[in-house]
Design a protein around this motif. Structure first.
Motif, PDB file in Angstrom:
ATOM      1  N   HIS A 178      12.317 -11.225   2.088  1.00 42.06           N
ATOM      2  CA  HIS A 178      11.690 -12.541   2.096  1.00 42.06           C
ATOM      3  C   HIS A 178      10.709 -12.675   3.264  1.00 42.06           C
ATOM      4  N   LEU A 179      11.064 -12.071   4.413  1.00 40.33           N
ATOM      5  CA  LEU A 179      10.280 -12.223   5.628  1.00 40.33           C
ATOM      6  C   LEU A 179      10.355 -10.939   6.435  1.00 40.33           C
ATOM      7  N   THR A 180       9.243 -10.538   6.986  1.00 40.87           N
ATOM      8  CA  THR A 180       9.205  -9.450   7.953  1.00 40.87           C
ATOM      9  C   THR A 180       8.245  -9.879   9.048  1.00 40.87           C
ATOM     10  N   SER A 181       8.200  -9.140  10.142  1.00 41.87           N
ATOM     11  CA  SER A 181       7.372  -9.616  11.238  1.00 41.87           C
ATOM     12  C   SER A 181       6.620  -8.492  11.930  1.00 41.87           C
ATOM     13  N   VAL A 182       5.553  -8.887  12.610  1.00 44.02           N
ATOM     14  CA  VAL A 182       4.857  -8.023  13.559  1.00 44.02           C
ATOM     15  C   VAL A 182       4.801  -8.816  14.856  1.00 44.02           C
ATOM     16  N   PHE A 183       5.051  -8.132  15.959  1.00 36.73           N
ATOM     17  CA  PHE A 183       4.938  -8.774  17.264  1.00 36.73           C
ATOM     18  C   PHE A 183       3.474  -8.806  17.662  1.00 36.73           C
ATOM     19  N   VAL A 184       3.010  -9.948  18.127  1.00 31.39           N
ATOM     20  CA  VAL A 184       1.601 -10.091  18.506  1.00 31.39           C
ATOM     21  C   VAL A 184       1.491 -10.616  19.931  1.00 31.39           C
ATOM     22  N   ASP A 185       0.448 -10.164  20.627  1.00 27.65           N
ATOM     23  CA  ASP A 185       0.219 -10.572  22.011  1.00 27.65           C
ATOM     24  C   ASP A 185      -0.253 -12.013  22.112  1.00 27.65           C
ATOM     25  N   ASP A 186      -0.963 -12.480  21.110  1.00 31.44           N
ATOM     26  CA  ASP A 186      -1.596 -13.799  21.158  1.00 31.44           C
ATOM     27  C   ASP A 186      -1.609 -14.359  19.737  1.00 31.44           C
ATOM     28  N   GLN A 187      -0.856 -15.433  19.510  1.00 30.13           N
ATOM     29  CA  GLN A 187      -0.757 -15.966  18.152  1.00 30.13           C
ATOM     30  C   GLN A 187      -2.066 -16.548  17.642  1.00 30.13           C
ATOM     31  N   VAL A 188      -2.875 -17.131  18.505  1.00 32.33           N
ATOM     32  CA  VAL A 188      -4.157 -17.686  18.068  1.00 32.33           C
ATOM     33  C   VAL A 188      -5.068 -16.554  17.595  1.00 32.33           C
TER      34      VAL A 188
ATOM     35  N   VAL B  38      -5.656   3.754   8.932  1.00 29.91           N
ATOM     36  CA  VAL B  38      -4.917   3.021   9.961  1.00 29.91           C
ATOM     37  C   VAL B  38      -5.908   2.305  10.866  1.00 29.91           C
ATOM     38  N   PHE B  39      -5.617   1.025  11.159  1.00 31.42           N
ATOM     39  CA  PHE B  39      -6.483   0.250  12.037  1.00 31.42           C
ATOM     40  C   PHE B  39      -5.676  -0.453  13.117  1.00 31.42           C
ATOM     41  N   ASP B  40      -6.401  -0.889  14.149  1.00 29.53           N
ATOM     42  CA  ASP B  40      -5.849  -1.650  15.267  1.00 29.53           C
ATOM     43  C   ASP B  40      -5.970  -3.131  14.912  1.00 29.53           C
ATOM     44  N   ASP B  41      -4.857  -3.865  14.961  1.00 25.26           N
ATOM     45  CA  ASP B  41      -4.902  -5.281  14.570  1.00 25.26           C
ATOM     46  C   ASP B  41      -5.361  -6.214  15.701  1.00 25.26           C
ATOM     47  N   THR B  42      -5.793  -5.664  16.809  1.00 23.43           N
ATOM     48  CA  THR B  42      -6.272  -6.393  17.996  1.00 23.43           C
ATOM     49  C   THR B  42      -5.174  -7.167  18.705  1.00 23.43           C
ATOM     50  N   CYS B  43      -3.949  -7.049  18.244  1.00 22.56           N
ATOM     51  CA  CYS B  43      -2.834  -7.812  18.804  1.00 22.56           C
ATOM     52  C   CYS B  43      -1.709  -6.903  19.287  1.00 22.56           C
ATOM     53  N   GLY B  44      -2.011  -5.594  19.426  1.00 21.70           N
ATOM     54  CA  GLY B  44      -1.040  -4.649  19.959  1.00 21.70           C
ATOM     55  C   GLY B  44      -0.418  -3.703  18.958  1.00 21.70           C
ATOM     56  N   ASN B  45      -0.865  -3.738  17.709  1.00 25.05           N
ATOM     57  CA  ASN B  45      -0.235  -2.928  16.668  1.00 25.05           C
ATOM     58  C   ASN B  45      -1.237  -2.062  15.917  1.00 25.05           C
ATOM     59  N   LEU B  46      -0.739  -0.958  15.400  1.00 25.75           N
ATOM     60  CA  LEU B  46      -1.487  -0.192  14.413  1.00 25.75           C
ATOM     61  C   LEU B  46      -0.924  -0.557  13.052  1.00 25.75           C
ATOM     62  N   ILE B  47      -1.802  -0.786  12.101  1.00 26.35           N
ATOM     63  CA  ILE B  47      -1.421  -1.160  10.736  1.00 26.35           C
ATOM     64  C   ILE B  47      -2.028  -0.155   9.769  1.00 26.35           C
ATOM     65  N   GLN B  48      -1.223   0.299   8.812  1.00 23.46           N
ATOM     66  CA  GLN B  48      -1.707   1.238   7.802  1.00 23.46           C
ATOM     67  C   GLN B  48      -1.974   0.489   6.500  1.00 23.46           C
ATOM     68  N   ILE B  49      -3.076   0.834   5.862  1.00 23.04           N
ATOM     69  CA  ILE B  49      -3.297   0.362   4.497  1.00 23.04           C
ATOM     70  C   ILE B  49      -3.153   1.566   3.584  1.00 23.04           C
ATOM     71  N   ALA B  50      -2.651   1.338   2.399  1.00 29.54           N
ATOM     72  CA  ALA B  50      -2.409   2.419   1.444  1.00 29.54           C
ATOM     73  C   ALA B  50      -2.656   1.908   0.033  1.00 29.54           C
ATOM     74  N   THR B  51      -3.014   2.825  -0.846  1.00 30.42           N
ATOM     75  CA  THR B  51      -3.203   2.435  -2.232  1.00 30.42           C
ATOM     76  C   THR B  51      -1.887   1.930  -2.802  1.00 30.42           C
ATOM     77  N   LYS B  52      -1.989   0.928  -3.651  1.00 26.41           N
ATOM     78  CA  LYS B  52      -0.785   0.392  -4.294  1.00 26.41           C
ATOM     79  C   LYS B  52      -0.174   1.461  -5.171  1.00 26.41           C
ATOM     80  N   PRO B  53       1.148   1.568  -5.159  1.00 28.87           N
ATOM     81  CA  PRO B  53       1.809   2.535  -6.056  1.00 28.87           C
ATOM     82  C   PRO B  53       1.510   2.182  -7.521  1.00 28.87           C
ATOM     83  N   GLN B  54       1.332   3.194  -8.321  1.00 29.22           N
ATOM     84  CA  GLN B  54       1.048   2.967  -9.746  1.00 29.22           C
ATOM     85  C   GLN B  54       2.314   2.873 -10.548  1.00 29.22           C
TER      86      GLN B  54
END
Length: 130
Positions: free
Chosen positions: A4-14, A114-130
């Motif tokens: 239902h919910l997952t999280s990423v820790f961020v340095d600055d919520q704004v 993989v990209f930097d989310d500017t808030c302290g994390n690396l995020i991966q994007i991937a093709t949707k499973p078929q």
């Protein structure tokens, strides 16, 4: 049972709210003040407004910095988001100034980036499973 919910820790919520909504295209779901400066701030995919929420959680706990720094140093993404076309999304995000640490890479039936989310994390994007 479902997620239902997952999280990423961020340095600055704004800053995170701007990046995750204005750049990535998520939609704000909840924004409730918690304490003096923090918020219960969640976003969802516009494709699934009642789907899994992503909590943009303040990274105030001391263990968070150690954990995230280690992941970034090793180039390990904290989370993965599914997209229809990684190469197209890479071009779109790169055009918006997003910094990628891994350009699109084909790995069998899946393409990732993989990209930097500017808030302290690396995020991966991937093709949707078929």
């Amino acid at each position: 049972m479902k997620i239902h919910l997952t999280s990423v820790f961020v340095d600055d919520q704004v800053k995170a709210e701007h990046f995750y909504t204005e750049i990535l295209g998520f939609v704000k779901k909840h924004d409730v003040p918690v304490g003096e400066k923090d918020r219960w701030l969640t976003v969802v995919s516009p494709e699934e407004p009642e789907g899994t929420e992503l909590l943009l959680e303040p990274a105030g706990h001391p263990a968070v910095k150690t954990f995230r720094d280690a992941l970034v140093q090793e180039g390990i993404p904290l989370a993965q988001f599914a997209v229809d076309d990684v190469k197209a999304e890479y071009r779109r995000l790169h055009g918006l100034g997003v910094r990628f640490t891994q350009e699109p890479l084909e790995m069998g039936p899946v393409t990732t980036a993989v990209f930097d989310d500017t808030c302290g994390n690396l995020i991966q994007i991937a093709t949707k499973p078929q």
